[in-house]
Design a protein around this motif. Sequence first.
Motif, PDB file in Angstrom:
ATOM      1  N   GLU A 193      -5.454  13.112  -7.767  1.00 61.15           N
ATOM      2  CA  GLU A 193      -5.480  13.468  -6.358  1.00 61.15           C
ATOM      3  C   GLU A 193      -6.215  14.789  -6.178  1.00 61.15           C
ATOM      4  OE1 GLU A 193      -2.119  14.888  -3.269  1.00 61.15           O
ATOM      5  OE2 GLU A 193      -1.620  13.099  -4.430  1.00 61.15           O
ATOM      6  N   ILE A 252      -7.624  18.021  -0.516  1.00 56.86           N
ATOM      7  CA  ILE A 252      -8.539  17.704   0.567  1.00 56.86           C
ATOM      8  C   ILE A 252      -8.370  18.751   1.660  1.00 56.86           C
ATOM      9  CG2 ILE A 252      -9.127  15.993   2.311  1.00 56.86           C
ATOM     10  CD1 ILE A 252      -8.684  13.928   0.251  1.00 56.86           C
ATOM     11  N   PHE A 272     -10.000  13.727   9.544  1.00 55.74           N
ATOM     12  CA  PHE A 272      -9.327  13.487   8.266  1.00 55.74           C
ATOM     13  C   PHE A 272      -9.974  12.340   7.503  1.00 55.74           C
ATOM     14  CE2 PHE A 272      -6.137  15.517  10.916  1.00 55.74           C
ATOM     15  CZ  PHE A 272      -5.598  16.468  10.073  1.00 55.74           C
ATOM     16  N   THR A 273     -10.126  11.210   8.174  1.00 56.36           N
ATOM     17  CA  THR A 273     -10.604  10.022   7.468  1.00 56.36           C
ATOM     18  C   THR A 273     -12.060  10.159   7.028  1.00 56.36           C
ATOM     19  OG1 THR A 273     -11.035   8.875   9.562  1.00 56.36           O
ATOM     20  CG2 THR A 273      -8.895   8.473   8.489  1.00 56.36           C
ATOM     21  N   TYR A 299     -11.756  11.809   3.771  1.00 51.38           N
ATOM     22  CA  TYR A 299     -11.276  10.886   2.739  1.00 51.38           C
ATOM     23  C   TYR A 299     -12.419  10.004   2.249  1.00 51.38           C
ATOM     24  CZ  TYR A 299      -6.728  12.063   4.908  1.00 51.38           C
ATOM     25  OH  TYR A 299      -5.642  12.715   5.436  1.00 51.38           O
ATOM     26  N   LEU A 337      -6.516  10.168  -3.375  1.00 48.85           N
ATOM     27  CA  LEU A 337      -5.785  10.400  -2.128  1.00 48.85           C
ATOM     28  C   LEU A 337      -4.304  10.194  -2.354  1.00 48.85           C
ATOM     29  CD1 LEU A 337      -8.044   8.343   0.341  1.00 48.85           C
ATOM     30  CD2 LEU A 337      -8.237  10.769  -0.249  1.00 48.85           C
ATOM     31  N   TRP A 362       0.030   9.192   2.054  1.00 49.56           N
ATOM     32  CA  TRP A 362      -0.164   9.393   3.502  1.00 49.56           C
ATOM     33  C   TRP A 362      -1.642   9.342   3.861  1.00 49.56           C
ATOM     34  CZ3 TRP A 362       3.631   8.413   6.475  1.00 49.56           C
ATOM     35  CH2 TRP A 362       4.936   8.658   6.057  1.00 49.56           C
ATOM     36  N   GLN A 363      -2.482   9.894   2.988  1.00 49.73           N
ATOM     37  CA  GLN A 363      -3.920   9.852   3.227  1.00 49.73           C
ATOM     38  C   GLN A 363      -4.423   8.413   3.186  1.00 49.73           C
ATOM     39  OE1 GLN A 363      -4.830  12.578   0.070  1.00 49.73           O
ATOM     40  NE2 GLN A 363      -4.866  14.357   1.435  1.00 49.73           N
ATOM     41  N   HIS A 364      -3.908   7.634   2.227  1.00 52.74           N
ATOM     42  CA  HIS A 364      -4.279   6.213   2.174  1.00 52.74           C
ATOM     43  C   HIS A 364      -3.821   5.485   3.433  1.00 52.74           C
ATOM     44  CE1 HIS A 364      -6.253   5.567  -1.628  1.00 52.74           C
ATOM     45  NE2 HIS A 364      -5.336   6.292  -2.258  1.00 52.74           N
ATOM     46  N   PHE A 391      -1.622  15.456   5.041  1.00 53.64           N
ATOM     47  CA  PHE A 391      -2.910  14.800   5.249  1.00 53.64           C
ATOM     48  C   PHE A 391      -4.104  15.620   4.779  1.00 53.64           C
ATOM     49  CE2 PHE A 391       0.206  12.897   7.976  1.00 53.64           C
ATOM     50  CZ  PHE A 391      -0.012  11.552   7.745  1.00 53.64           C
ATOM     51  N   ALA A 392      -3.950  16.940   4.749  1.00 53.04           N
ATOM     52  CA  ALA A 392      -5.018  17.826   4.266  1.00 53.04           C
ATOM     53  C   ALA A 392      -4.538  19.258   4.308  1.00 53.04           C
ATOM     54  CB  ALA A 392      -6.281  17.676   5.123  1.00 53.04           C
TER      55      ALA A 392
END
Length: 173
Positions: free
Chosen positions: A3, A6, A28-29, A32, A48, A51-53, A165-166
């Motif tokens: 991971e 990010i 955010f995306t 990613y 990731l 939560w990021q996924h 998320f970041a």
Amino acid sequence: MEEKKITVSDEALRQAAGEGMDEFLQVFTDRYLEVTGGQIDAGTMPLLNGWQHTLLGYRLFCEEVGEGGFVQLIQNGYGPYIFLNPFAKAMRLMGAKEFSKLVYAARKIYEENREDLERECTEDEFMAMYERYEVFDDLEERFAEMEEEVTGQVARYVDEHLEQFAEIVKDEE
């Protein structure tokens, strides 16, 4: 691979939030997708967190289902990413309970027909799938009706749990 940390710019988030929920989530995306090179596979999955996924899955879900429905989502290779991961459960935890139920309903259809839905096919065979899988139509219509509300629920959750998320970085003056 493990991971990655990010980061997103505080300024980019503020600007995007002023433009709307979709733009806020896209900050955010987009990161990613940048980190994964736009590829979601066994090699990039560890980059990731869960939560990021989930957030990336929501973006892909909206794009694919919005453009070509569940058949397109699955034919483009995202069936396992959405249906065989805890995506629906995570969406429920984010407050999108009705959307979670919709994903579980689509998952049931997917699991019962996975081999057929995922097989390589010609353009004509692909188009014929829309007739064979009209069972998705109602779910697609329900999603279209709830998408704005779901996006709002997701954006609120992300805003209240940014650290999942970041890492938000202040811009240099």
